[in-house]
Scaffold this active site. Structure first.
Site, PDB file in Angstrom:
ATOM      1  N   GLY A  99      -0.852  -5.545  -2.686  1.00 26.04           N
ATOM      2  CA  GLY A  99       0.293  -6.469  -2.655  1.00 26.04           C
ATOM      3  C   GLY A  99       0.238  -7.353  -1.427  1.00 26.04           C
ATOM      4  O   GLY A  99      -0.728  -7.308  -0.638  1.00 26.04           O
ATOM      5  N   SER A 120       0.854  -1.178   0.000  1.00 23.81           N
ATOM      6  CA  SER A 120       0.000   0.000   0.000  1.00 23.81           C
ATOM      7  C   SER A 120       0.899   1.240   0.000  1.00 23.81           C
ATOM      8  O   SER A 120       1.834   1.341   0.788  1.00 23.81           O
ATOM      9  CB  SER A 120      -0.874  -0.014   1.242  1.00 23.81           C
ATOM     10  N   GLY A 121       0.618   2.140  -0.905  1.00 26.59           N
ATOM     11  CA  GLY A 121       1.403   3.388  -0.964  1.00 26.59           C
ATOM     12  C   GLY A 121       2.629   3.275  -1.828  1.00 26.59           C
ATOM     13  O   GLY A 121       3.449   4.193  -1.869  1.00 26.59           O
ATOM     14  N   THR A 123      -1.561   2.583  -8.061  1.00 26.93           N
ATOM     15  CA  THR A 123      -2.646   3.293  -8.742  1.00 26.93           C
ATOM     16  C   THR A 123      -2.083   4.368  -9.663  1.00 26.93           C
ATOM     17  O   THR A 123      -2.547   4.546 -10.786  1.00 26.93           O
ATOM     18  CB  THR A 123      -3.602   3.893  -7.695  1.00 26.93           C
ATOM     19  N   ASN A 151      -0.994   5.563   3.263  1.00 29.39           N
ATOM     20  CA  ASN A 151      -1.205   6.226   1.975  1.00 29.39           C
ATOM     21  C   ASN A 151      -2.440   7.119   2.074  1.00 29.39           C
ATOM     22  O   ASN A 151      -3.505   6.670   2.492  1.00 29.39           O
ATOM     23  CB  ASN A 151      -1.405   5.142   0.899  1.00 29.39           C
ATOM     24  N   SER A 174      -5.322   5.694  -0.475  1.00 28.47           N
ATOM     25  CA  SER A 174      -5.145   4.248  -0.584  1.00 28.47           C
ATOM     26  C   SER A 174      -6.373   3.607  -1.227  1.00 28.47           C
ATOM     27  O   SER A 174      -7.517   3.875  -0.834  1.00 28.47           O
ATOM     28  CB  SER A 174      -4.922   3.687   0.809  1.00 28.47           C
ATOM     29  N   SER A 175      -6.111   2.773  -2.231  1.00 29.07           N
ATOM     30  CA  SER A 175      -7.243   2.070  -2.859  1.00 29.07           C
ATOM     31  C   SER A 175      -7.656   0.945  -1.912  1.00 29.07           C
ATOM     32  O   SER A 175      -6.832   0.112  -1.570  1.00 29.07           O
ATOM     33  CB  SER A 175      -6.820   1.452  -4.181  1.00 29.07           C
ATOM     34  N   GLU A 228       0.499  -8.676   2.107  1.00 29.15           N
ATOM     35  CA  GLU A 228       0.353  -7.891   3.342  1.00 29.15           C
ATOM     36  C   GLU A 228       0.747  -8.720   4.553  1.00 29.15           C
ATOM     37  O   GLU A 228       0.274  -9.853   4.730  1.00 29.15           O
ATOM     38  CB  GLU A 228      -1.091  -7.424   3.506  1.00 29.15           C
TER      39      GLU A 228
HETATM   40  N1  LIG Z   1       5.236   8.053 -10.143  1.00 27.88           N
HETATM   41  C1  LIG Z   1       4.909   8.836  -9.129  1.00 27.88           C
HETATM   42  N2  LIG Z   1       5.261  10.129  -9.142  1.00 27.88           N
HETATM   43  C2  LIG Z   1       4.941  10.930  -8.111  1.00 27.88           C
HETATM   44  N3  LIG Z   1       4.289  10.533  -7.011  1.00 27.88           N
HETATM   45  C3  LIG Z   1       3.910   9.253  -6.948  1.00 27.88           C
HETATM   46  C4  LIG Z   1       4.186   8.341  -8.002  1.00 27.88           C
HETATM   47  N4  LIG Z   1       3.702   7.155  -7.643  1.00 27.88           N
HETATM   48  C5  LIG Z   1       3.119   7.325  -6.427  1.00 27.88           C
HETATM   49  N5  LIG Z   1       3.236   8.573  -6.012  1.00 27.88           N
HETATM   50  C6  LIG Z   1       2.767   9.151  -4.738  1.00 27.88           C
HETATM   51  O1  LIG Z   1       2.499   8.100  -3.845  1.00 27.88           O
HETATM   52  C7  LIG Z   1       1.154   8.124  -3.401  1.00 27.88           C
HETATM   53  C8  LIG Z   1       0.640   6.698  -3.277  1.00 27.88           C
HETATM   54  O2  LIG Z   1       0.540   6.118  -4.539  1.00 27.88           O
HETATM   55  P1  LIG Z   1      -0.654   5.130  -4.926  1.00 27.88           P
HETATM   56  O3  LIG Z   1      -1.942   5.653  -4.429  1.00 27.88           O
HETATM   57  O4  LIG Z   1      -0.537   4.859  -6.360  1.00 27.88           O
HETATM   58  O5  LIG Z   1      -0.226   3.877  -4.092  1.00 27.88           O
HETATM   59  P2  LIG Z   1      -0.904   2.437  -4.146  1.00 27.88           P
HETATM   60  O6  LIG Z   1       0.204   1.484  -4.378  1.00 27.88           O
HETATM   61  O7  LIG Z   1      -2.010   2.444  -5.122  1.00 27.88           O
HETATM   62  O8  LIG Z   1      -1.397   2.287  -2.694  1.00 27.88           O
HETATM   63  P3  LIG Z   1      -2.685   1.492  -2.159  1.00 27.88           P
HETATM   64  O9  LIG Z   1      -2.375   0.066  -2.242  1.00 27.88           O
HETATM   65  O10 LIG Z   1      -2.830   1.984  -0.783  1.00 27.88           O
HETATM   66  O11 LIG Z   1      -3.784   1.914  -3.041  1.00 27.88           O
HETATM   67  C9  LIG Z   1       0.410   8.900  -4.467  1.00 27.88           C
HETATM   68  O12 LIG Z   1      -0.707   9.539  -3.925  1.00 27.88           O
HETATM   69  C10 LIG Z   1       1.446   9.886  -4.920  1.00 27.88           C
HETATM   70  O13 LIG Z   1       1.478  10.989  -4.028  1.00 27.88           O
HETATM   71 MG   LIG Z   2      -3.939   2.310  -5.013  1.00 26.18          MG
END
Ligand SMILES: Nc1ncnc2c1ncn2[C@@H]1O[C@H](COP(=O)(O)OP(=O)(O)OP(=O)(O)O)[C@@H](O)[C@H]1O
Ligand SMILES: [Mg+2]
Length: 1042
Positions: A383, A103-104, A108, A153, A156-157, A385
C-alpha cells in the site's frame, strides 16, 4: 438482509451519517471491538486486521455465503469473493480483486482467503483438484522466498504479487499466471534492526538435514552468516523447520523436479556464503588502492559450488573491465567498491532466483493458449508508504498506488455511470478529485519524474542525484503537486521539514517527501559486466541461466531498461490488465502498530483511511445515489408499509414499490426509478424507511400477538365447550339410562305379576287340589333320593375313630343328616363291639370303670388309658411261695403288686406286697412273710386319692372290721388307677355296693382311737416319680409331699 437491522454500527459506510472522518472511525472501531472486522463501502470491502483467529472462516461459512447474495449476510470477504466468482462464472466477466493496505494490514491473508473460497466453491475432479493444489501451494513457496519478518509484520511480503487464476467456461480452474513486482532485494545484504532476511535462509539452516547441509557446505548456526541479522534469528509463532518441509513439498506439488529443488537451495546457499566473503585492502605497485579476498577457503567453496575457478570469481569481484569500441581497460576496485560489487552480486543472484522461481511456477500452472478462459486476478501489493526517510522504492510504490487509485476512481465512477445508464437514470456529474495530474507528474513520457530520472541516468557527463533534483526543480517549479526547498524558497515559503536533497509530492493520500539520494543508482540497477560474465561462465546450470547477459556472444551496447522504466512498464501492463476486468476492492487496515488483537488506534487508522481514500470512496459512491436495490427485494422488505401492498400484492414489483413510496410521501428528488432498481439518494431516506419499517413491525408484531392470543383463547374456549357438551351428554345419558333401567325393571315386575295373575286365572281350571303338594312331594322325594344315593356312594370309612360325615346339600336335610350320622356311628361302634372277644370286652369294661372313677379327676389318669391292665406286677405266676399267701378259696388274684405303706404314726415308709382277690385285700410284709394283714372287701368303706399324679391312696376301713382296730391304711401304689379300678369292681362284685372313691388332698386317716389329718402337697415332680416324703405336723397331723 441485515444491512441495518441488528448490525453493529453501519455495515455499509455509504449509509454513514454524517459523512465525516470522526463517525467513520468510530463506526470502524465499534465494529472492530465487536469483532466485526469487515465493513462495506458499497461493493468495496474494508478489512481491519483482527490479529487473532476468528471463527468466521472455513467450509461452513463458505457454504453459507455461497448461497446468499451480497447484502443478505454480514459483510465478509467470502461475500466479495462470491460476487466476483459468480459474476465470472455466470456473467462471463473477467474479475480482478485488488487488495491494498499498509504492511501488516492483512493483504496476503485476504488474498489467501479469496483463493481458498474460490478453490472450495469451484468445480471438482481429479485434474481440477490438482490444479487447485498447485495454485494454493504456490503461496508457501513465494512466501518463503519473498517474505521476511519486518518490524511491522512477522510475515511481510517483500514483493508485489498479481496472480491471474484462469477458469474454463464451467468455472473450474485451469491454471494461472503470477506476476511479481519489485522484490526488496536490498534486504538480502542488510536488514534494519529487529528485522530478518528472507524466511528461506532461516528455514534452510533450521530445516535441512545434516546430509543436505553438508552438501550445501553450510552450518546450522545462523550466527556464522554475515547476511543474517544476528539478533533475530527466530520469529514467535513461526516454525522454520516445519515450514522448510512444507516449502519442499509445495515445490514438489507444483512440479519442481528434485534436481531443480536442489539447485534452488544451492543458489540460496551461495548467496549466504557470498556474504561471508571478506575483502581486504591490497596495494598495487602504481599506488592505486585495490582489494583482494581475505579468506581463501570460503571463496574456494563458493567457486566449487558455482563450478567456477575461485581466481576468476575473485577477479570479477575485485576489478572492473571497461570496454570501449577500441580497447578494454581493467581497473582494480578498492575495498568499498569490491564490497559493493559482492553485495550487488548477492542481491542480483537472489532477485533473479526469485524471478526464476516465479517463472518456474508459471510454467507449471500455465494454461494452453488454445483454450477460451475466464480470468480472476488477485492483486496483493504494497500500500501507500510514508516512511521517515522515503527513497526510490517508496517513490515507485506510491506511484503504483496512485495508479491504483486512478483505476479505482475511474472504474467506480464508470461502473456507477454504467449502472445509471443501464437503469435509464439521468447521470449528473460527480465532483471528485482526479489524481490524473499526479500520475502525469510521475509517468509522463517526456516530462514525468521517471522520464527525467532515465534521462539523467543516460546523459553523458557528470550525473548525480543533485543534478537530477535540480532538473526536477526547474521543470516542476509551478506544478501544484510538486515541492522542494527551491520551489518553496521561490514562493518565500519556509518549511524546516524539507531537506536540501528532497522533493515532495502531494499524493492523493497525502504529502510525501522523498530523499533523492541513490535515486540514480537504484534506477540504473547495474551489475558490473565482469560479474554477469563470471556467473555465465559458472557450470552451475541454474546460476548460469540467471545471467544470460553474461554471454559474450550476446554482447550489445544497448543499455538494459532502467528499474524505473521497467516498473512503469509493468504498472502499465497491470493497469491495462485491471481495466479489462471488473474490479473488486479489498481495503486492508492495520488497527495498531503492535500486532495486538483488540487494540484500535484511531490515529493510525485515521492515517490509513486517508491513504486508502475511504472518505473519498464513500463520497464517490454517494455522489449519485447512496442506496439501490432491485424492486423485488425492496418491495419484499418494505411492502408492509403500505396498505395497498400489505399483506398481499399481486401486481408488478415496480408498481408495488411506487405504491409504497407514494404512501410514505417521500420526496421525488430523493428517489429515482430505474428499469430494475429503485435508487435512493441519501441515507436519511433509507433510515426513515427502516425506522418506519421497525415501527410497523412492532405494530404487526402486536397484531400477530393479538390475533394469536385471541385465537388461542377461542380455541381453548371451543375445546372447553365441546368437552362440557360431551360431559353433560354423558351425564344425562347415564341418568336416563339408570331411570330407564328402573322403569324397565318395574314394568317387567308388573308384567310378570300381571302375566302370572292372568296365567293363574287362565290355568286355574286345569289345577287339581293337591297337585302342588304332589309335585312338591315328588320334588322333595327326588332330591331326598338323590341325597341318600349320594350319601351311599360317599360314606366315610368304618373306622370308629373317623368322625367325618358329608354335609347335607340342603338345609332341610340337616337334622336328618345328623341323625344318619349318629346312626352310622352307632352302627360302626356296634360292628366294632361285635368283633371284640370276651377278654377284650372285660379289659374295656375295666377301662370304662377306671374312666368313670378317675376321668377328669386325677392327673395320672390320661397316662393310664393306653396301658393295658396287667394285674401281676410281682411275678406271682412263677412264684409258688407267694401264691400260697392267698386263700385259694378266693379265686384268682386280681392284682399283685409291691406297694409302699406309710406309717401313720411317724410317717415312715415301708414296702408291702398287696394282693387283691375277689374277696380280700392282703398286705404282706416282704421281709417276713408273716403276719399278713387280710382285709375283707366288705370292710372297705372307701378310698381317698389325690388329684395329682402320685400313687398315694388311703384305704378307709369300716370301724367294725376285724382289722379296723388298726385303723385306715395309707398306701402308695405305682398302678393306683388299675388297683383302685379292680378294687372297686371287686367290691361291687362282693358287696353289690359301689366303692366310694374320694378325690381330695385333705383327708383324715383313722389311727387306733384317734385320727390323723393328712395333707398332700404337690412337690416339684408332681408325684410322677413315686417318691414322697412325710412330715409329722403335731400329734395328729401328717403332711405328705408328693
Ligand atoms: N483475517 C485475518 N485473521 C487473522 N489474522 C490475520 C488476518 N489477516 C491478517 N492477520 C494477521 O496479520 C498478519 C499480517 O497479515 P499479512 O501478512 O496478510 O499482511 P500484509 O498486508 O500482507 O503485510 P505486508 O504488506 O507486510 O505483506 C498475519 O500474519 C496474521 O497473523
Ligand atoms: Mg503480504
Amino acid at each position: 438482509m441485515t444491512l441495518l437491522e441488528g448490525s453493529v454500527g453501519v455495515e455499509d459506510l455509504v449509509l454513514l451519517e454524517p459523512l465525516e472522518q470522526e463517525p467513520l472511525l468510530r463506526n470502524l472501531q465499534l465494529r472492530y471491538e465487536k469483532k466485526e472486522i469487515y465493513t462495506y463501502i458499497g461493493n468495496v470491502l474494508i478489512s481491519v486486521n483482527p490479529y487473532q483467529q476468528l471463527p468466521i472462516y472455513g467450509l461452513e461459512f463458505i457454504a453459507k455465503y455461497r448461497d446468499y447474495t451480497f447484502y443478505e449476510l454480514k459483510p465478509h470477504i467470502y461475500a466479495l469473493a462470491n460476487v466476483a466468482y459468480q459474476s465470472l462464472r455466470d456473467r462471463d466477466r473477467d474479475q480482478c480483486i485488488l487488495i491494498t493496505g499498509e504492511s501488516g494490514s492483512g493483504k496476503t491473508e485476504a488474498s489467501k482467503l479469496v483463493m481458498s473460497y474460490v478453490a472450495a466453491v469451484c468445480g471438482k475432479g481429479e485434474q481440477v483438484n490438482a490444479v487447485k493444489e498447485q495454485l494454493l501451494q504456490s503461496n508457501p513457496v513465494l512466501e518463503a522466498f519473498g517474505n521476511a519478518k519486518t518490524i511491522r509484520n512477522n510475515n511481510s511480503s517483500r514483493f508485489g504479487k498479481y496472480m491471474d487464476i484462469e477458469f474454463d467456461f464451467k468455472g473450474s480452474p485451469l491454471g494461472g499466471v503470477i506476476t511479481n513486482y519489485l522484490l526488496e532485494k536490498s534486504r538480502v545484504v542488510k536488514q534494519l534492526e529487529g528485522e530478518r532476511n528472507f524466511h528461506i535462509f532461516y528455514q534452510l539452516l533450521a530445516g535441512a538435514d545434516a546430509h543436505l547441509l553438508k552438501a550445501l557446505k553450510l552450518e546450522r548456526d545462523t550466527s556464522g552468516y554475515t547476511y543474517l541479522n544476528q539478533k533475530v534469528s527466530r520469529v514467535d509463532g513461526m516454525d522454520d523447520t516445519s515450514n522448510f518441509k512444507a516449502v519442499q513439498s509445495a515445490m514438489a506439488v507444483i512440479g519442481f523436479s528434485e534436481e531443480e529443488i536442489h539447485q534452488v537451495l544451492e543458489v540460496t546457499a551461495l548467496v549466504l556464503k557470498l556474504g561471508n566473503v571478506e575483502l581486504a585492502d591490497e596495494f598495487q605497485a602504481n599506488g592505486i588502492s585495490a582489494s583482494g579476498i581475505r579468506d581463501g577457503r570460503g571463496i574456494q567453496e563458493i567457486g566449487e559450488m558455482m563450478g567456477l575457478k575461485s581466481e576468476e570469481l575473485e577477479k570479477a569481484l575485485c576489478s572492473r573491465t571497461m570496454k570501449t569500441a577500441k580497447e578494454k581497460v581493467v581497473t582494480a576496485l578498492n575495498v568499498i567498491q569490491a564490497q559493493y560489487a559482492r553485495d550487488a552480486l548477492a542481491k542480483n543472484i537472489y532477485s533473479r532466483l526469485f524471478n526464476w522461481i516465479v517463472n518456474r511456477i508459471n510454467e507449471s500452472i500455465k494454461v494452453g493458449t488454445g483454450e477460451k478462459k475466464k480470468v480472476m486476478g488477485v492483486l496483493d501489493i504494497y500500500g501507500f508508504e510514508i516512511l521517515e526517510d522515503n527513497s526510490f522504492e517508496q517513490f515507485v510504490i506510491n506511484y503504483c498506488n496512485e495508479k491504483l487509485q486512478q483505476v479505482f476512481i475511474e472504474m467506480t465512477l464508470k461502473e456507477e455511470q454504467e449502472e445509471y445508464e443501464r437503469e435509464g437514470i439521468p447521470w449528473t456529474k460527480v465532483d471528485y478529485f482526479d489524481n490524473g495530474i499526479i500520475c502525469n507528474l510521475i509517468e509522463h513520457n517526456q516530462r514525468g519524474i521517471l522520464a527525467m530520472l532515465d534521462e539523467e541516468c543516460l546523459r553523458p557527463g557528470v550525473v548525480s542525484d543533485t543534478t537530477f533534483l535540480a532538473k526536477l526543480n526547474q521543470l516542476f517549479s509551478k506544478h501544484n503537486h510538486y515541492e522542494s526547498k527551491v520551489t518553496q524558497n521561490a514562493q518565500r515559503h519556509y518549511d524546516h521539514t524539507m531537506g536540501l536533497s528532497s522533493f515532495r509530492i502531494c499524493h492523493y493520500a497525502g504529502k510525501v517527501t522523498y530523499n533523492v539520494n541513490s535515486f540514480i543508482d537504484k534506477n540504473n540497477d547495474l551489475l558490473f559486466r565482469d560479474l554477469s560474465e563470471a556467473m555465465w561462465k559458472a557450470r552451475h546450470p541454474l546460476l548460469r541461466s540467471l545471467f544470460p547477459e553474461g554471454d559474450p556472444k550476446q554482447t550489445s551496447l544497448k543499455r538494459p531498461p532502467t528499474a524505473g522504466a521497467q516498473f512503469k512498464n509493468s504498472v502499465a501492463i497491470l493497469m491495462k490488465n485491471l481495466y479489462s476486468k471488473n474490479p473488486n476492492y479489498i481495503r486492508c487496515i492495520k488497527p495498531n502498530e503492535h500486532q495486538q488483537q483488540g487494540q484500535f488506534s484511531s490515529e493510525l487508522v485515521a492515517i490509513q483511511t486517508r491513504y486508502l481514500g475511504l472518505l473519498e470512496n464513500v463520497r464517490v459512491r454517494r455522489a449519485g445515489y447512496a442506496y439501490r436495490q432491485r424492486y423485488g427485494p425492496f418491495l419484499e422488505r418494505y411492502r408492509l408499509l403500505s396498505r395497498s401492498t400489505w399483506p398481499r400484492w399481486n401486481g408488478e414489483d415496480r408498481e408495488g414499490v411506487e405504491k409504497v413510496v407514494e404512501e410514505l410521501s417521500l420526496s421525488s428528488e430523493e428517489l429515482a426509478f430505474g428499469k430494475t432498481k429503485i435508487f435512493i439518494r441519501s441515507p436519511k431516506t433509507l433510515f426513515f424507511l427502516e425506522e418506519q419499517r421497525r415501527l410497523r413491525l412492532q405494530q404487526l408484531a402486536t397484531l400477530i400477538q393479538k390475533t394469536y392470543r385471541g385465537w388461542r383463547c377461542r380455541a381453548h374456549y371451543q375445546l372447553m365447550r365441546k368437552s362440557q357438551i360431551v360431559i353433560s351428554a354423558w351425564f344425562r345419558g347415564s341418568r336416563q339410562k339408570k331411570q330407564y333401567g328402573k322403569i324397565k325393571a318395574s314394568v317387567l315386575l308388573i308384567q310378570a305379576f300381571v302375566r302370572g295373575w292372568k296365567a293363574r286365572k287362565d290355568y286355574r281350571k286345569y289345577f287339581r287340589s293337591g297337585a302342588a303338594l304332589t309335585l312338591s312331594n315328588f320334588i322333595y322325594n327326588s332330591i331326598t333320593q338323590k341325597f341318600l344315593l349320594g350319601l351311599k356312594d360317599n360314606l366315610p370309612s368304618t373306622n370308629v375313630l373317623d368322625s367325618t360325615w358329608p354335609a347335607a346339600p340342603y338345609r332341610c336335610f340337616h337334622a336328618a343328616n345328623q341323625e344318619l350320622r349318629q346312626l352310622f356311628y352307632r352302627w360302626k361302634c356296634k360292628k366294632f363291639r361285635d368283633r371284640l372277644s370276651p377278654k377284650q370286652v372285660e379289659i374295656l369294661r375295666e377301662k370304662l370303670c377306671a374312666s368313670e372313677l378317675f376321668k377328669g379327676k386325677k392327673a395320672s389318669y390320661p397316662q393310664s388309658v393306653p396301658i393295658p391292665f396287667h394285674g401281676d406286677y410281682i411275678g406271682l405266676q412263677g412264684n409258688p411261695k407267694l401264691q400260697k399267701l392267698t386263700n385259694g378259696s378266693d379265686g384268682p388274684v386280681l392284682m399283685a403288686e409291691t406297694v409302699k405303706k406309710v406309717n401313720r404314726g411317724n410317717g415312715k415308709i415301708s414296702s408291702r406286697i398287696l394282693l387283691l382277690t375277689k374277696g380280700h385285700v392282703i398286705l404282706i410284709d416282704t421281709k417276713k412273710s408273716q403276719p399278713k394283714i387280710v382285709i375283707g372287701l366288705d370292710s372297705v368303706a372307701g378310698v381317698s386319692v389325690t388329684s395329682f399324679k402320685d400313687g398315694l391312696f388311703s384305704l378307709h376301713l369300716s370301724e367294725i372290721s376285724s382289722v379296723g382296730s388298726k385303723g385306715d391304711f395309707l398306701l402308695v401304689s405305682e398302678h393306683v388307677i388299675e388297683l383302685l379300678t379292680r378294687m372297686s369292681r371287686a367290691v361291687l362284685h362282693a358287696t353289690q355296693k359301689q366303692l366310694p372313691v374320694t378325690v381330695t388332698e385333705n383327708f383324715s386317716v383313722r389311727f387306733k382311737e384317734s385320727s390323723v389329718t393328712v395333707k398332700v402337697i404337690q412337690g416339684p415332680e408332681g408325684g410322677r416319680n413315686g417318691k414322697l416324703s412325710c412330715k409329722k405336723k403335731g400329734s395328729c397331723g401328717l403332711e405328705v409331699t408328693v
